[in-house]
Design an enzyme around this catalytic site. Structure first.
Site, short mmCIF file in Angstrom:
data_model
loop_
_atom_site.label_atom_id
_atom_site.label_comp_id
_atom_site.label_asym_id
_atom_site.label_seq_id
_atom_site.Cartn_x
_atom_site.Cartn_y
_atom_site.Cartn_z
N ASP A 1 4.20 -1.31 7.69
CA ASP A 1 5.41 -2.05 7.90
C ASP A 1 5.46 -2.58 9.32
O ASP A 1 6.55 -2.76 9.89
CB ASP A 1 6.45 -1.06 7.91
CG ASP A 1 6.60 0.08 8.60
OD1 ASP A 1 5.68 0.39 9.24
OD2 ASP A 1 7.70 0.91 8.25
N HIS B 1 -4.21 -3.01 9.16
CA HIS B 1 -3.61 -1.69 8.65
C HIS B 1 -4.20 -0.48 9.40
O HIS B 1 -5.54 -0.47 9.47
CB HIS B 1 -3.49 -1.69 7.29
CG HIS B 1 -2.75 -0.77 6.79
ND1 HIS B 1 -1.25 -0.31 7.15
CD2 HIS B 1 -3.11 0.45 6.05
CE1 HIS B 1 -0.85 0.71 6.62
NE2 HIS B 1 -1.91 1.24 5.89
N CYS C 1 2.29 0.99 11.53
CA CYS C 1 1.56 1.82 11.01
C CYS C 1 0.48 2.45 12.20
O CYS C 1 0.29 3.47 12.04
CB CYS C 1 0.75 1.03 9.83
SG CYS C 1 -0.34 0.00 10.31
#
Lengths: 298, 154
Positions: free
Chosen positions: A98, A288, A101
């Site tokens: 989101d 990510h 991370c």
């Protein structure tokens, strides 16, 4: 304001007559409102899906669990990388994508490692308790430093206090409790995640001379921090990672699984690179971060 | 640990206290009736600007996710300004993409006062105001005139 620029009618000669000008202004404002609404709706829909399907901090799973994601991927570096990681890491913990991370993975990995140490006996326990008290001191001192940089106490106070409370509660916490705390929506751990952004911002501002040359399109660290560090959900580049980990003096090791082919081991980096052992290991995949658990850290 | 809702209330109470104790002559804000999540603010135009001597009322609505999400702020007194539209909507980066929990009502009000004095003419919501800005004498005149018209309506 860049996203709004496109929809706002640029001033033209025709707008000089005031009636036309008003009409143009009204139009652009309606367009802007509509566009904002759509963007917000889309974003809300994406966020809702992420929220429903992905806990903020997942359960530990085997590294091989990543393999199906790269089935038939044209870049062989991914599958090969997962296989390499599987030899060196016992587990992986997925963290919600989101935009927070990095901060959440880092913080969870760090606090979990401390908690593990505290639950051990002998040297490991002493080391962890010393590290916890060192971290507490850094966090404790940070509020005054941020206020000196011009931040308001009222904006920082709840976040800072929550951070200290969580650190104070850590020695008496059961292992599973940390997971529960981190999973709570809008819970105290969200406060800590945001405060980590402030720790990052403070360090980057205090060391602006050193960090500005890394930023291609910006000459103003204040602006950079307001735009790219302080808002929740803003993703993190290497400069934020350096800012946070140097401020806390807590090295993080990052394994880069980006699909590039490699020989031997997957590429990795430790920040700050002082030669000290990393307290946390994270897995980077494009856009990510997740937490990795080294074999020896079981 | 207090619930998120409790924290928002506490934060807003603390901010209110700070604003009341700070007693900034250029800006004030207070909750409407008994609703801590809806405030009315008063901004006075700074000296030596086109807004000198003019006073504007604004409405501040705080989401229950405040301070993670920005409050929704609109001018209630019509405001002739490049970055304010006819409905009172404001285009200001710290209320949009730059918003973070580091901001507070008092920093927002300061930023709005600065915005009055120093508009962003590159992305105007009111193109007429943006074009007129270069001619400060004329701008001052139109600004006063619109203000009085607005006061008549209210």
């Amino acid at each position: 304001m860049s996203e709004e620029k496109d929809t706002t009618a640029p001033p033209t000669a025709a707008d000089a007559a005031s009636s036309t000008g008003e009409a143009a202004a009204a139009d652009s404002s309606v367009d802007l409102a509509k566009q904002n609404e759509q963007t917000v709706e889309q974003q809300n829909a994406i966020n809702a899906t992420i929220k429903a399907t992905q806990p903020k901090v997942g359960a530990k799973e085997e590294v091989d669990a990543l393999l199906p994601e790269y089935e038939g991927n044209p870049k062989p570096g991914f599958r090969k990388g997962v296989q390499d990681l599987g030899k060196r890491y016992s587990a992986l913990r997925r963290v919600r994508g989101d935009g927070n991370c990095f901060y959440r993975s880092f913080l969870f990995g760090y606090l979990e490692r401390l908690l593990q140490g505290i639950k051990s006996v002998g040297d490991a326990n002493t080391k962890a308790m010393l590290e916890l008290s060192r971290l507490r001191q850094v966090v404790h001192d940070s509020k005054a430093a941020l206020i000196a940089l011009g931040y308001e106490e009222v904006a920082l106070d709840d976040f800072w206090q929550t951070f200290l409370q969580e650190l104070d509660a850590l020695p008496n916490m059961e292992m599973g409790q940390l997971e529960i705390n981190f999973r709570e929506e809008a819970g105290p751990c969200e406060y800590i995640v945001w405060y980590c952004r402030m720790l990052t911002s403070g360090f980057l501002k205090l060391n602006a001379d050193r960090f500005l040359p890394f930023l291609e399109h910006t000459v103003d660290m204040q602006d950079f921090c307001q735009r790219e560090v302080e808002p929740m959900g803003k993703e993190c580049e290497q400069i934020q990672i350096m800012g946070l980990c140097e401020h806390l003096n807590t090295p993080v090791k990052i394994e880069y699984l980006d699909g590039q082919d490699f020989s031997g081991q997957l590429g990795s980096i430790t920040l700050p690179d002082t030669g000290a052992e990393a307290m946390v290991t994270l897995l980077y995949r494009p856009g990510h971060y997740d937490v990795l658990y080294p074999m020896t850290n079981q | 640990m207090a619930s998120a809702g409790g924290d928002v209330t506490r934060r807003l109470q603390q901010e209110l206290m700070g604003i009341m104790m700070g007693a900034d002559p250029g800006a004030s804000a207070f909750p409407n009736d008994d609703n801590l999540f809806e405030w009315t603010a008063t901004l006075c135009g700074s000296e030596d600007t086109a807004y000198e001597g003019l006073t504007y009322k604004l409405k501040l609505v705080f989401p229950d996710t405040y301070p993670y999400k920005a409050p929704l702020i609109t001018f209630e007194t019509p405001c002739f300004h490049p970055n304010v539209d006819e409905h009172g909507n404001i285009c200001l980066d710290i209320l949009k993409e730059k918003w973070s929990s580091a901001f507070s009502v008092s920093t927002i009000l300061q930023s709005l006062r600065s915005l009055l004095a120093d508009p962003n003419n590159e992305s105007p919501l009111n193109t007429e105001a943006a074009q007129l800005w270069a001619d400060q004498d004329k701008y001052r005149q139109v600004c006063k005139q619109k203000y009085q018209e607005g006061a008549g309506e209210a």
